[in-house]
Motif scaffolding. Sequence first.
Motif, mmCIF file in Angstrom:
data_model
loop_
_atom_site.group_PDB
_atom_site.id
_atom_site.type_symbol
_atom_site.label_atom_id
_atom_site.label_comp_id
_atom_site.label_asym_id
_atom_site.label_seq_id
_atom_site.Cartn_x
_atom_site.Cartn_y
_atom_site.Cartn_z
ATOM 1 N N UNK A 180 7.703 6.633 4.475
ATOM 2 C CA UNK A 180 6.393 6.314 5.047
ATOM 3 C C UNK A 180 5.594 5.446 4.084
ATOM 4 N N UNK A 181 5.674 5.823 2.818
ATOM 5 C CA UNK A 181 4.875 5.160 1.796
ATOM 6 C C UNK A 181 5.361 3.730 1.582
ATOM 7 N N UNK A 182 6.638 3.517 1.746
ATOM 8 C CA UNK A 182 7.175 2.176 1.489
ATOM 9 C C UNK A 182 6.997 1.251 2.685
ATOM 10 N N UNK A 183 7.241 1.788 3.874
ATOM 11 C CA UNK A 183 7.310 0.888 5.020
ATOM 12 C C UNK A 183 6.094 0.974 5.939
ATOM 13 N N UNK A 184 5.371 2.087 5.908
ATOM 14 C CA UNK A 184 4.326 2.238 6.915
ATOM 15 C C UNK A 184 2.939 2.390 6.300
ATOM 16 N N UNK A 185 2.640 3.564 5.772
ATOM 17 C CA UNK A 185 1.321 3.783 5.185
ATOM 18 C C UNK A 185 1.399 3.365 3.718
ATOM 19 N N UNK A 186 1.302 2.063 3.482
ATOM 20 C CA UNK A 186 1.669 1.550 2.161
ATOM 21 C C UNK A 186 0.665 1.935 1.084
ATOM 22 N N UNK A 203 -8.875 -8.939 3.583
ATOM 23 C CA UNK A 203 -9.425 -8.038 2.559
ATOM 24 C C UNK A 203 -8.369 -7.567 1.556
ATOM 25 N N UNK A 204 -8.834 -7.170 0.385
ATOM 26 C CA UNK A 204 -7.932 -6.861 -0.729
ATOM 27 C C UNK A 204 -6.906 -5.796 -0.350
ATOM 28 N N UNK A 205 -7.385 -4.707 0.240
ATOM 29 C CA UNK A 205 -6.477 -3.607 0.551
ATOM 30 C C UNK A 205 -5.366 -4.080 1.484
ATOM 31 N N UNK A 206 -5.754 -4.888 2.474
ATOM 32 C CA UNK A 206 -4.761 -5.406 3.416
ATOM 33 C C UNK A 206 -3.764 -6.310 2.699
ATOM 34 N N UNK A 207 -4.292 -7.188 1.843
ATOM 35 C CA UNK A 207 -3.417 -8.125 1.140
ATOM 36 C C UNK A 207 -2.427 -7.397 0.241
ATOM 37 N N UNK A 208 -2.954 -6.377 -0.422
ATOM 38 C CA UNK A 208 -2.084 -5.666 -1.352
ATOM 39 C C UNK A 208 -0.909 -5.024 -0.617
ATOM 40 N N UNK A 209 -1.197 -4.464 0.551
ATOM 41 C CA UNK A 209 -0.141 -3.762 1.275
ATOM 42 C C UNK A 209 0.734 -4.722 2.073
ATOM 43 N N UNK A 210 0.147 -5.786 2.599
ATOM 44 C CA UNK A 210 0.863 -6.555 3.623
ATOM 45 C C UNK A 210 1.031 -8.030 3.304
#
Lengths: 333, 161
Positions: free
Chosen positions: A223-229, B46-53
């Motif tokens: 989850x942590x890697x692919x979804x709720x990053x 936004x930063x949080x979005x960029x960091x994750x995606x």
Amino acid sequence: MKAFYSFLAVIVLILVAIIGGSIANLHFFFGIIIPYVAFVLFVGGFIYRIIKWGRSPVPYRIPTTCGQQKSLPWIKQAKIENPTSALGVIVRMASEVLLFRSLFRNTKTELREGENGPQLAYGSAKWLWLGSLAFHWSFLIIVIRHLRFFLEPIPVALQMVDSVDSMLQIGLPQIYITDLLFLAAITFLFLRRVCVPRIKYISLPADYFPLLLIFGIAVSGILMRYFDKVDLISVKELALGIATLHPVLPSDIGAIFYVHLFLICCLFVYFPTSKLMHMGGIFMSPTRNMISNNRMVRHINPWNHAVEVHSYAEYEDEFREKMKKAGIPVEKE
Amino acid sequence: MYKGGRIIASLVVFVAILAFPFFYNLGKANAGPVINVPTGSQCVEPVAYMRANHMQLLNQWRDEYVRQGKTVYVNSQGKSFNINIDTCLQCHYSNSSTTSATAVSHPAVSTTGASNPAVNTTEASNSVVNPSDQFCVTCHNYASVEPTCWSCHNLPEGANQ
């Protein structure tokens, strides 16, 4: 019911971790203190269990081999199944530890309807072996992969493991082959306990709980890697802080990370108290780790009580003169 | 203990393997990656979005530009950006010769915790990040994530993989 209690226990652990992860004041406790405590308990418990086992007496060789013992020169010896050399034992142990040789010989037993009533039938059963092999090897590779959070700079070998594991290049972040294998294998191992009536009958909470706990760890990680990053850089800062013994607490790691971490800590603490100790115990299997030389070498029970003996030679030395006087023949004049 | 020597030797090896990360990092500082982050302006999202995606956004950009011919990306706040790697490089890469105010280094670790290179835009120091370590490189090396971008694209001048 036993599976349900184990499931409930894992759910409670997850809830505790969610509470710990969502209250910022508890982050220090859940992010730094618990991992250290868990590590110390794991190492300490592991050593304690092994030492305790090591103290059990192993007086004689117990060969339960399925190979031909060393015998007459024209009878071919099974050098690995029934080794008379240290090398043979090492090969036997390696095939046991790395390839699960004994499990490979697993058989299934069935009562079949024959011509004259029911017949007992035996057949090979390799699914458990395959599932275990996939599970253990994936787990090992996943653990090795996780070293990237604890090492800086990251060794090249580790990067190679990573790139080989994600070589399918599916999706972003790239899917790891071991992640898929691991989930499939652990699902199989769990379903096996639930679906096969005979195995269900002998399964205990101590069998279900580690499976479900590890399943929870895998799912939270995926989850942590692919979804709720989560923020990987913060995670590494925390892990590296723990490994450098200068813990820092990044503020903005998601709660799911704390679930993952807390479940791992639970596994670490639970490990030495449970059947998972087969990790260390397999090396101490008395039927596998000893040279099969029962009759080639004289084995003396190590705790045999020291018996005071008085041999005939000593007896004669003591009474020679008297014996001569009485006319009793002596061996040495 | 029967064969105690071997058992204890094995245990020592086992503990040494477990403690390997501790020895490996002995005496090293927990220094996080250092990247160029301009002060006061927001990235594409936004930063949080960029960091994750960010990786998915890059893939999305690639698909839109190469396959659909779209050259402009409209972000969640309605602001438009050119779909081009230069859009990223404007802020996140600076050649060492052009020492600009946009290149700011951020020590990723502070004793108070709560530090993140990508978020820590307030305390601007004037040191410039070495161009060869800029852009993707530091963070990706730090996390051992190898982007596949450079198997087709040229690296920005002066940067290394």
